[in-house]
Scaffold this motif. Structure first.
Motif, PDB file in Angstrom:
ATOM      1  N   TYR A 442      11.476  -7.716  -9.369  1.00 64.56           N
ATOM      2  CA  TYR A 442      10.278  -7.575  -8.538  1.00 64.56           C
ATOM      3  C   TYR A 442       9.455  -6.334  -8.904  1.00 64.56           C
ATOM      4  N   VAL A 443      10.087  -5.166  -8.925  1.00 63.00           N
ATOM      5  CA  VAL A 443       9.353  -3.923  -9.179  1.00 63.00           C
ATOM      6  C   VAL A 443       8.738  -3.895 -10.576  1.00 63.00           C
ATOM      7  N   PRO A 444       9.451  -4.307 -11.643  1.00 57.65           N
ATOM      8  CA  PRO A 444       8.813  -4.328 -12.968  1.00 57.65           C
ATOM      9  C   PRO A 444       7.591  -5.240 -13.035  1.00 57.65           C
ATOM     10  N   VAL A 445       7.644  -6.413 -12.398  1.00 55.33           N
ATOM     11  CA  VAL A 445       6.483  -7.313 -12.408  1.00 55.33           C
ATOM     12  C   VAL A 445       5.325  -6.689 -11.627  1.00 55.33           C
ATOM     13  N   ALA A 446       5.633  -6.067 -10.486  1.00 57.24           N
ATOM     14  CA  ALA A 446       4.584  -5.392  -9.712  1.00 57.24           C
ATOM     15  C   ALA A 446       3.934  -4.276 -10.536  1.00 57.24           C
ATOM     16  N   THR A 447       4.757  -3.544 -11.287  1.00 53.04           N
ATOM     17  CA  THR A 447       4.222  -2.460 -12.130  1.00 53.04           C
ATOM     18  C   THR A 447       3.276  -3.001 -13.186  1.00 53.04           C
ATOM     19  N   LEU A 448       3.608  -4.138 -13.776  1.00 55.70           N
ATOM     20  CA  LEU A 448       2.743  -4.749 -14.788  1.00 55.70           C
ATOM     21  C   LEU A 448       1.409  -5.177 -14.187  1.00 55.70           C
ATOM     22  N   LEU A 449       1.426  -5.694 -12.956  1.00 52.32           N
ATOM     23  CA  LEU A 449       0.176  -6.052 -12.276  1.00 52.32           C
ATOM     24  C   LEU A 449      -0.660  -4.808 -11.991  1.00 52.32           C
ATOM     25  N   VAL A 517      -3.514  -4.827  -4.276  1.00 50.43           N
ATOM     26  CA  VAL A 517      -2.993  -5.385  -3.025  1.00 50.43           C
ATOM     27  C   VAL A 517      -1.907  -6.412  -3.332  1.00 50.43           C
ATOM     28  N   LEU A 518      -2.152  -7.265  -4.322  1.00 55.83           N
ATOM     29  CA  LEU A 518      -1.157  -8.263  -4.703  1.00 55.83           C
ATOM     30  C   LEU A 518       0.123  -7.589  -5.185  1.00 55.83           C
ATOM     31  N   ALA A 519      -0.009  -6.526  -5.966  1.00 55.49           N
ATOM     32  CA  ALA A 519       1.172  -5.791  -6.436  1.00 55.49           C
ATOM     33  C   ALA A 519       1.925  -5.156  -5.269  1.00 55.49           C
ATOM     34  N   ALA A 520       1.176  -4.644  -4.299  1.00 56.53           N
ATOM     35  CA  ALA A 520       1.818  -4.056  -3.112  1.00 56.53           C
ATOM     36  C   ALA A 520       2.582  -5.125  -2.330  1.00 56.53           C
ATOM     37  N   ASN A 521       2.004  -6.313  -2.220  1.00 55.84           N
ATOM     38  CA  ASN A 521       2.701  -7.424  -1.566  1.00 55.84           C
ATOM     39  C   ASN A 521       3.995  -7.756  -2.308  1.00 55.84           C
ATOM     40  N   ARG A 523       5.837  -5.757  -4.000  1.00 58.07           N
ATOM     41  CA  ARG A 523       6.837  -4.729  -3.672  1.00 58.07           C
ATOM     42  C   ARG A 523       7.423  -4.973  -2.279  1.00 58.07           C
ATOM     43  N   GLN A 524       6.592  -5.475  -1.372  1.00 56.14           N
ATOM     44  CA  GLN A 524       7.101  -5.809  -0.036  1.00 56.14           C
ATOM     45  C   GLN A 524       8.053  -6.995  -0.090  1.00 56.14           C
ATOM     46  N   TRP A 525       7.710  -8.001  -0.913  1.00 53.56           N
ATOM     47  CA  TRP A 525       8.626  -9.137  -1.075  1.00 53.56           C
ATOM     48  C   TRP A 525       9.936  -8.665  -1.705  1.00 53.56           C
ATOM     49  N   ALA A 526       9.837  -7.671  -2.607  1.00 50.40           N
ATOM     50  CA  ALA A 526      11.058  -7.115  -3.203  1.00 50.40           C
ATOM     51  C   ALA A 526      11.957  -6.503  -2.143  1.00 50.40           C
ATOM     52  N   ASN A 533      15.274  -9.313   5.699  1.00 48.64           N
ATOM     53  CA  ASN A 533      14.693  -9.079   7.017  1.00 48.64           C
ATOM     54  C   ASN A 533      13.251  -9.576   7.020  1.00 48.64           C
ATOM     55  N   ARG A 534      12.942 -10.506   7.917  1.00 44.14           N
ATOM     56  CA  ARG A 534      11.585 -11.076   7.963  1.00 44.14           C
ATOM     57  C   ARG A 534      10.516 -10.031   8.236  1.00 44.14           C
ATOM     58  N   SER A 535      10.873  -9.015   8.978  1.00 41.97           N
ATOM     59  CA  SER A 535       9.872  -7.999   9.323  1.00 41.97           C
ATOM     60  C   SER A 535       9.401  -7.211   8.111  1.00 41.97           C
ATOM     61  N   ASP A 536      10.142  -7.300   6.992  1.00 39.39           N
ATOM     62  CA  ASP A 536       9.738  -6.604   5.770  1.00 39.39           C
ATOM     63  C   ASP A 536       8.788  -7.431   4.917  1.00 39.39           C
ATOM     64  N   LEU A 537       8.590  -8.703   5.287  1.00 40.59           N
ATOM     65  CA  LEU A 537       7.635  -9.531   4.534  1.00 40.59           C
ATOM     66  C   LEU A 537       6.218  -9.033   4.790  1.00 40.59           C
ATOM     67  N   PRO A 538       5.335  -9.058   3.775  1.00 39.47           N
ATOM     68  CA  PRO A 538       3.960  -8.587   3.966  1.00 39.47           C
ATOM     69  C   PRO A 538       3.131  -9.609   4.718  1.00 39.47           C
ATOM     70  N   GLU A 539       2.004  -9.140   5.256  1.00 34.00           N
ATOM     71  CA  GLU A 539       1.069 -10.094   5.824  1.00 34.00           C
ATOM     72  C   GLU A 539       0.443 -10.884   4.695  1.00 34.00           C
TER      73      GLU A 539
END
Length: 777
Positions: A442-449, A517-521, A523-526, A533-539
């Protein structure tokens, strides 16, 4: 010691010192005199080469470059010389942050209907063959010289071959910078070693001088300066670090060589690895105009066929999954966009017009693969999102009384289940047991974005650099033909962009802000994948990316202008709209520039009522329900093919017969306030007559000043309101239009529209009452 000007030259008391320097510190620099001969005659056809260069100059092939020497995010600089690149089909040359695209000299590739221009390019191809043969001779001599000195074998590692030539056209100017080492003399090309070349390859240069009126010795004319600079290029260049200046050897004298017009010089084998060169201008303007044809052999990767093959191979492997695969795909996507597509369009309309006859097919192929890689990125992001949602139990039923899921929900659940299984399989193959999916995927893909978002931000800054505003319109960057947030499908079922040649389409958000924003999401999915925990899912990412931004104040480089399936209109007050379409008014004047992507495209002319000069009479959104025909009339269409910049009152008023703006007009030049007026030159136009089918418009949406996007009646915008058309300008196709309208009415009356529902009932009952009255009589 060097003479007073700081250079050892081949004249006077320094002839022996110069010869000694060439034989030792500058071994590998050799030259041919203009009258050099071989067994079958003269080597160089000087007049034929000069005629070819003049033909190329008349065809406007020599252009000013805007470079970015220190990379993205730094200042751009305009070159003093004009240049053009010729070479094998598909070759490019990158220097100082700019990629040049070659005119093919191969006789098998049709590059122009102009026979004299084709012949000129073939002449330079013949010159390339001549320099290759001369290089073979000089390398053989160098080899023998080094063997005699006892140099270990092989003494020469390079080969005699060239695949491009960069032709510089240079002349003296008071604006040239002083030579930095001695501060005497001025450089048209400052100190450098040629980059992007095959290691140990020779550089061959033929130069010729036009209009030389100087009768003094050649030493007072154009000259090539040389200095020792170890590992400035070549296989060991990484040893010197980023400070190129630190590799310069100041103990070795700097030399300068002045060669007559028609001479050729060569930097053989490893000479370019350990030496830098500069071009010094004559002290007076009588030195003439110098053309230099510099022939090089590029390293692998600078031909477009190389990157196209990488794209083809990568896209053929989309069935594979895993971080290594995804990282390779993302790096290729960023490289294709930044190093090829954006590099082509940043050089402006004139550059594109010159090169499009050959480069159309390669660029459209790259855009096709860019589209595929963007869609692949969307698939990867969706897979990671679905896997995180599955781990958090999103959408599952925990009670016996839970309602039966719909078909759509069952499909989503299946996607989540498969995604979670895919991520688990990938982690099972991971050799590092200490990593979880959060860190390993997750984090490496977010970093590439995030890296791609930063790249797009820096490119946007480059395209807005002030240096372009001081140049002619044809040099200003064109927006790359990307369309984002596009899920549209053609009639054949393929995504649009595979069938449209010059369009790259992506289902993802495109702006740097929204990509972050997509990359931040991600990281939240990660985090949610790790914690379950569902509460960690992004809006919802779609909700976040749609926030903010004024959709009615787009800039000149807005990606929406390049949409080939969208139409735009220009609001013009009466009577100027009619004057433009009648041909009486040939230039439309504005206080702002025309979007480059709309050059050459049909623009609907929206005639509004007479009003105050410079003030629009329309709102930001005008819908069919507002009564569009009450506000504007679609009079016809016009095509603008260029923009003139009027920078003073005199030039503006000289064209009064073309733009019809009188001195006392509210649109005229205002001393003390007006700095520039833009003239949009109308190339073609048409007035709609009774026989023409006028466009059926559902809404007009302001995009920039008096430019509106046209929403046709056959489309329904996302969100139900024309003002909610996405920043990319895309809209959703209306399927089963009549049924949709009925459904909208039902939803509207059922969702609290009591007043509206009551009025509809009263209307219906009123009709029944009228029918009853008719029956009575």
């Amino acid at each position: 010691l060097p003479p007073n000007d700081g250079f050892v030259r081949d004249n006077g008391n320094y002839h022996k010192a110069y010869a000694k320097a060439l034989d030792t510190s500058y071994e590998g620099f050799v030259y041919d005199d203009p009258d050099v001969k071989v067994s079958d005659g003269a080597v160089f056809p000087h007049q034929k080469i000069r005629d070819a260069l003049e033909t190329m100059e008349k065809a406007n092939l020599f252009r000013t470059d805007v470079t970015q020497p220190f990379g993205l995010g730094t200042k751009c600089a305009k070159t003093y010389v004009t240049r053009c690149l010729l070479g094998e089909p598909g070759t490019t040359y990158k220097y100082l942050g700019l990629r040049m695209f070659a005119h093919p000299w191969n006789s098998n590739v049709l590059v122009s209907d102009n026979k004299s221009l084709r012949d000129a390019l073939y002449t330079l191809s013949d010159l390339n063959d001549t320099l290759t043969r001369r290089t073979e001779t000089h390398l053989s001599i160098l080899d023998e010289k080094r063997k005699a000195r006892g140099v270990p074998q092989p003494t020469v590692k390079g080969r005699a071959k060239f695949d491009i030539t960069l032709i510089n056209r240079m002349e003296t100017s008071p604006d040239l910078k002083a030579e930095p080492m001695t501060n005497k003399g001025r450089c048209t090309v400052s100190w450098h070693a040629d980059s992007s070349l095959e290691h140990y390859s020779t550089i061959g240069v033929y130069h010729t001088i036009f209009d030389k009126r100087n009768t003094k010795d050649e030493q007072d004319g154009w000259s090539v300066a040389l200095r020792v600079s170890h590992d400035c290029e070549g296989p060991s260049a990484s040893r010197r670090g980023t400070d190129i200046g630190s590799s310069v050897i100041t103990d070795t004298p700097v030399i300068s060589t002045s060669l007559p017009s028609g001479a050729a010089y060569y930097m053989l084998d490893d000479f370019n690895h350990h030496h830098q060169h500069a071009v010094l201008a004559p002290e007076t303007s009588s030195g003439g105009i110098r053309f230099s044809s510099t022939h090089r052999l590029l390293r692998l990767g600078h031909n477009v066929d190389f990157v196209i093959e990488r794209c083809r191979s990568t896209c053929a492997g989309f069935h594979r999954k895993g971080l290594k695969v995804w990282r390779s795909e993302q790096m290729l996507l960023t490289d294709t966009e930044s190093e090829w597509i954006r590099q082509f369009y940043v050089q402006g309309y004139g550059h594109k017009a010159n090169l499009w006859p050959y480069w159309k097919d390669p660029m459209c192929t790259l855009l096709k693969y860019w589209s595929q890689l963007e869609r692949r990125t969307k698939q990867v992001v969706d897979l990671l999102r679905f896997a995180a949602e599955e781990r958090c139990g999103l959408g599952g039923s925990n009670t016996a009384s839970a309602s039966v899921p719909s078909r759509a929900e069952r499909k989503v659940r299946e996607k989540r289940r498969k995604a979670a299984s895919a991520i688990a399989d990938i982690m099972d193959r991971n050799d590092d047991d200490s990593e979880d999916a959060h860190d390993a995927i997750y984090v490496p893909v977010a970093t590439l974005l995030e890296e791609r978002a930063t790249m797009r931000k820096l490119w946007a800054e480059r395209e807005r650099d002030k240096v372009f505003q001081r140049m002619d319109y044809e040099y200003r960057p064109l927006p790359p033909p990307f369309t984002f947030e596009s899920n549209e499908v053609s009639s054949s079922g393929k995504p649009l962009g595979e069938e449209e040649e010059e369009t790259g389409r992506s289902p993802l958000v495109g702006s740097p802000k929204n990509l972050h924003v997509l990359a931040a999401n991600l990281r939240q999915w990660a985090l949610a994948y790790r914690t379950q925990n569902r509460s960690d899912l992004p809006e919802c990412a779609e909700e976040q990316s749609s926030k903010g931004g004024d959709s009615h104040s787009k800039g000149l480089t807005w990606e929406g202008w390049s949409l080939s399936d969208k139409q735009f209109g220009l609001e013009m007050q009466k009577p100027w709209a009619g004057a433009l379409l009648s041909g009486e008014k040939k230039i439309e004047t504005r206080a702002y520039d025309f979007p480059p992507a709309l050059i050459g495209k049909k623009i609907l002319i929206l005639e509004s009522k007479p009003g105050k000069a410079g003030v629009s009479s329309l709102g930001n959104v005008v819908t069919d329900s507002d009564g569009i025909d009450k506000h504007v009339r679609i009079l016809g269409w016009a095509i603008f093919d260029q923009v003139i910049e009027y920078k003073n009152r005199e030039s503006f008023e000289n064209d009064e017969k073309l733009h019809l703006v009188t001195r006392d007009s509210g649109y005229g030049w205002n001393d003390g306030k007006t700095e520039v007026i833009y003239g949009w030159v109308c190339k073609n136009m048409k007035v709609y007559s009774g026989r023409d089918v006028e466009p059926q418009v559902d809404a007009l949406v302001r995009r920039m000043r008096s430019l509106f996007q046209i929403q046709p009646k056959c489309t329904e915008t996302a969100g139900g309101s024309p003002s909610q058309v996405g920043d990319s300008g895309s809209s959703k196709s209306c399927g089963k239009k009549n049924k949709n309208k009925k459904r909208k009415k039902q939803v509207s009356s059922a969702s609290g529209g009591a007043g509206q529902g009551a009025s509809q009932k009263e209307h219906v009952s009123g009709k029944k009452e009228k029918k009853k009255k008719k029956k009575r009589f």
